[in-house]
Design a protein around this motif. Sequence first.
Motif: not given
Length: 231
Positions: A2-13, A28-30
């Motif tokens: 989901q786009q919302r999940g993708l946006s949150a992941l950008v912030v997290i990573l 990508e994963c850290p």
Amino acid sequence: MQQRGLSALVVILGVIAQGSCGPVQASECPEKIGEQAYAHTEQCDQFFLCTNGTLTLETCENGLLYDGKGAAHNHCNYNWAVDCKGRQWDPTPISTPGCEYQFGIYPVSKECSTTYIKCAYGEPIEQECDAGLAYDDRTHGCNWPDQLLHVCNPEAVVGFKCPTKVDSSSPAARFWPFPRFPVQGDCHRLITCVEGYPRLITCGENKVFDESTLTCEDPDYVSTKCNSIGK
């Protein structure tokens, strides 16, 4: 994803990568080896999982939330144990007979009980508290029955009544006001009285109860029948 999940992941990573290798792409994963879980910035019942570099958006089972601390099931913890800190989640239960949520811990009854119900995938399974303990619905775990006087009779749970006084020359007197007593036929436990109520105490691993000292000892130092039992 989901786009919302993708946006949150950008912030997290992006935050994770700061100060190390710089920003990373959302795909990508850290870390490329092992399994790591990261909190969703908006949803308390979702989290990001990296498995050997492969990224997935995971949803906790009904009754569970993610806080990075618990592992009741798949990195998620029971909802009553999680502080979402503003993150959202749907509290609607998916109930089955005996289970409010698909995953949870519940009392057998409102009365004093030495068992409780643990639900997994909506299946209620009755669990036993350790000997001498009773279920405490306030903590969703087992507790000393003297901490549950509003529902429990410690003497009935432990099977022992504490005396109001002991012989001053007896071993029990050494521990006053918390006198100790042996458990009939049990070399691995003892009873201690707290505020006049009995508590059943289990000796540590590979230890046995010495009736002469009222302490848990290595079997080699106990000169009673427990010496042979402990070996």
